[in-house]
Design a protein around this motif. Structure first.
Motif, mmCIF file in Angstrom:
data_model
loop_
_atom_site.group_PDB
_atom_site.id
_atom_site.type_symbol
_atom_site.label_atom_id
_atom_site.label_comp_id
_atom_site.label_asym_id
_atom_site.label_seq_id
_atom_site.Cartn_x
_atom_site.Cartn_y
_atom_site.Cartn_z
ATOM 1 N N ASP A 41 112.166 89.938 21.834
ATOM 2 C CA ASP A 41 113.479 90.254 22.391
ATOM 3 C C ASP A 41 114.070 91.416 21.580
ATOM 4 O O ASP A 41 113.483 91.884 20.603
ATOM 5 C CB ASP A 41 114.394 89.025 22.417
ATOM 6 N N GLU A 42 115.203 91.877 21.992
ATOM 7 C CA GLU A 42 115.811 93.066 21.375
ATOM 8 C C GLU A 42 116.076 92.872 19.878
ATOM 9 O O GLU A 42 115.794 93.762 19.068
ATOM 10 C CB GLU A 42 117.112 93.413 22.100
ATOM 11 N N ASP A 43 116.589 91.729 19.492
ATOM 12 C CA ASP A 43 116.867 91.456 18.082
ATOM 13 C C ASP A 43 115.577 91.423 17.260
ATOM 14 O O ASP A 43 115.519 91.954 16.155
ATOM 15 C CB ASP A 43 117.608 90.128 17.911
ATOM 16 N N GLN A 44 114.549 90.814 17.813
ATOM 17 C CA GLN A 44 113.268 90.757 17.113
ATOM 18 C C GLN A 44 112.656 92.142 16.968
ATOM 19 O O GLN A 44 112.111 92.484 15.916
ATOM 20 C CB GLN A 44 112.305 89.824 17.851
ATOM 21 N N ARG A 45 112.735 92.956 18.032
ATOM 22 C CA ARG A 45 112.233 94.336 17.957
ATOM 23 C C ARG A 45 112.965 95.117 16.872
ATOM 24 O O ARG A 45 112.357 95.883 16.122
ATOM 25 C CB ARG A 45 112.396 95.042 19.303
ATOM 26 N N ASP A 46 114.273 94.912 16.784
ATOM 27 C CA ASP A 46 115.079 95.588 15.767
ATOM 28 C C ASP A 46 114.631 95.176 14.364
ATOM 29 O O ASP A 46 114.488 96.028 13.480
ATOM 30 C CB ASP A 46 116.566 95.273 15.968
ATOM 31 N N LEU A 47 114.398 93.899 14.165
ATOM 32 C CA LEU A 47 113.963 93.416 12.852
ATOM 33 C C LEU A 47 112.595 93.977 12.467
ATOM 34 O O LEU A 47 112.382 94.393 11.326
ATOM 35 C CB LEU A 47 113.938 91.895 12.823
ATOM 36 N N VAL A 48 111.678 94.009 13.417
ATOM 37 C CA VAL A 48 110.347 94.561 13.142
ATOM 38 C C VAL A 48 110.462 96.050 12.821
ATOM 39 O O VAL A 48 109.811 96.546 11.890
ATOM 40 C CB VAL A 48 109.385 94.302 14.327
ATOM 41 N N ALA A 49 111.290 96.761 13.552
ATOM 42 C CA ALA A 49 111.497 98.195 13.271
ATOM 43 C C ALA A 49 112.083 98.395 11.876
ATOM 44 O O ALA A 49 111.713 99.344 11.170
ATOM 45 C CB ALA A 49 112.414 98.805 14.330
ATOM 46 N N ARG A 50 112.957 97.508 11.466
ATOM 47 C CA ARG A 50 113.527 97.598 10.117
ATOM 48 C C ARG A 50 112.459 97.348 9.044
ATOM 49 O O ARG A 50 112.452 98.010 8.012
ATOM 50 C CB ARG A 50 114.669 96.602 9.949
ATOM 51 N N ILE A 51 111.585 96.387 9.294
ATOM 52 C CA ILE A 51 110.491 96.120 8.349
ATOM 53 C C ILE A 51 109.612 97.363 8.215
ATOM 54 O O ILE A 51 109.280 97.791 7.106
ATOM 55 C CB ILE A 51 109.646 94.909 8.804
ATOM 56 N N ILE A 52 109.236 97.946 9.343
ATOM 57 C CA ILE A 52 108.381 99.131 9.328
ATOM 58 C C ILE A 52 109.100 100.290 8.630
ATOM 59 O O ILE A 52 108.512 100.975 7.784
ATOM 60 C CB ILE A 52 107.948 99.510 10.751
ATOM 61 N N GLY A 53 110.363 100.500 8.953
ATOM 62 C CA GLY A 53 111.124 101.576 8.332
ATOM 63 C C GLY A 53 111.274 101.393 6.831
ATOM 64 O O GLY A 53 111.104 102.349 6.051
ATOM 65 N N ALA A 54 111.575 100.177 6.419
ATOM 66 C CA ALA A 54 111.717 99.903 4.986
ATOM 67 C C ALA A 54 110.385 100.068 4.265
ATOM 68 O O ALA A 54 110.323 100.615 3.150
ATOM 69 C CB ALA A 54 112.265 98.490 4.771
ATOM 70 N N GLY A 55 109.313 99.639 4.906
ATOM 71 C CA GLY A 55 107.990 99.814 4.313
ATOM 72 C C GLY A 55 107.625 101.272 4.155
ATOM 73 O O GLY A 55 107.096 101.688 3.116
ATOM 74 N N ASP A 56 107.916 102.068 5.172
ATOM 75 C CA ASP A 56 107.642 103.502 5.101
ATOM 76 C C ASP A 56 108.471 104.169 3.995
ATOM 77 O O ASP A 56 107.970 105.008 3.241
ATOM 78 C CB ASP A 56 107.915 104.174 6.440
ATOM 79 N N GLU A 57 109.732 103.776 3.902
ATOM 80 C CA GLU A 57 110.609 104.338 2.862
ATOM 81 C C GLU A 57 110.121 103.948 1.467
ATOM 82 O O GLU A 57 110.082 104.775 0.548
ATOM 83 C CB GLU A 57 112.040 103.849 3.080
ATOM 84 N N LEU A 58 109.720 102.705 1.317
ATOM 85 C CA LEU A 58 109.198 102.244 0.035
ATOM 86 C C LEU A 58 107.902 102.979 -0.320
ATOM 87 O O LEU A 58 107.694 103.366 -1.475
ATOM 88 C CB LEU A 58 108.971 100.735 0.076
ATOM 89 N N THR A 59 107.047 103.187 0.663
ATOM 90 C CA THR A 59 105.803 103.930 0.445
ATOM 91 C C THR A 59 106.100 105.337 -0.070
ATOM 92 O O THR A 59 105.486 105.801 -1.040
ATOM 93 C CB THR A 59 104.983 104.000 1.752
ATOM 94 N N ARG A 60 107.050 106.025 0.562
ATOM 95 C CA ARG A 60 107.420 107.380 0.111
ATOM 96 C C ARG A 60 107.969 107.352 -1.308
ATOM 97 O O ARG A 60 107.642 108.218 -2.126
ATOM 98 C CB ARG A 60 108.442 107.999 1.066
ATOM 99 N N GLY A 61 108.796 106.359 -1.611
ATOM 100 C CA GLY A 61 109.365 106.257 -2.957
ATOM 101 C C GLY A 61 108.308 106.010 -4.014
ATOM 102 O O GLY A 61 108.343 106.593 -5.101
ATOM 103 N N ILE A 62 107.351 105.166 -3.706
ATOM 104 C CA ILE A 62 106.272 104.885 -4.656
ATOM 105 C C ILE A 62 105.428 106.139 -4.880
ATOM 106 O O ILE A 62 105.111 106.486 -6.015
ATOM 107 C CB ILE A 62 105.401 103.708 -4.167
ATOM 108 N N HIS A 63 105.099 106.836 -3.779
ATOM 109 C CA HIS A 63 104.335 108.075 -3.914
ATOM 110 C C HIS A 63 105.070 109.069 -4.813
ATOM 111 O O HIS A 63 104.470 109.715 -5.670
ATOM 112 C CB HIS A 63 104.077 108.711 -2.557
ATOM 113 N N LYS A 64 106.365 109.166 -4.593
ATOM 114 C CA LYS A 64 107.174 110.110 -5.381
ATOM 115 C C LYS A 64 107.113 109.797 -6.872
ATOM 116 O O LYS A 64 106.973 110.678 -7.709
ATOM 117 C CB LYS A 64 108.622 110.072 -4.877
ATOM 118 N N HIS A 65 107.190 108.529 -7.217
ATOM 119 C CA HIS A 65 107.220 108.139 -8.629
ATOM 120 C C HIS A 65 105.853 108.123 -9.279
ATOM 121 O O HIS A 65 105.748 108.277 -10.499
ATOM 122 C CB HIS A 65 107.909 106.783 -8.796
ATOM 123 N N LEU A 66 104.806 107.932 -8.484
ATOM 124 C CA LEU A 66 103.460 107.915 -9.056
ATOM 125 C C LEU A 66 102.851 109.316 -9.154
ATOM 126 O O LEU A 66 101.884 109.506 -9.876
ATOM 127 C CB LEU A 66 102.536 107.002 -8.256
#
Length: 67
Positions: A41-66
């Motif tokens: 449903d719409e709320d679930q899609r939003d939550l999954v998109a947030r997980i993916i977005g947060a994961g991508d952001e965290l990946t970029r941050g880790i790359h930057k620091h390493l």
């Protein structure tokens, strides 16, 4: 993995940290992508998109620091 403050971080340490961080993070992002193809449903899609977005952001941050 512990690195003491007076020890220089070696390429081996950096590779180990990279592996220890990225392996579970990639699993989380991958599972979220698979989940996004499910009937959600719409709320679930939003939550999954947030997980993916947060994961991508965290990946970029880790790359930057390493780098």
């Amino acid at each position: 993995m512990q690195v003491t403050m007076n020890k220089r971080i070696t390429p081996r340490d950096r590779n180990l940290a990279s592996h220890e961080l990225f392996t579970p993070l990639n699993h989380i992002i991958g599972i979220a992508h698979i989940l996004s193809f499910s009937r959600l449903d719409e709320d679930q899609r939003d939550l999954v998109a947030r997980i993916i977005g947060a994961g991508d952001e965290l990946t970029r941050g880790i790359h930057k620091h390493l780098d």
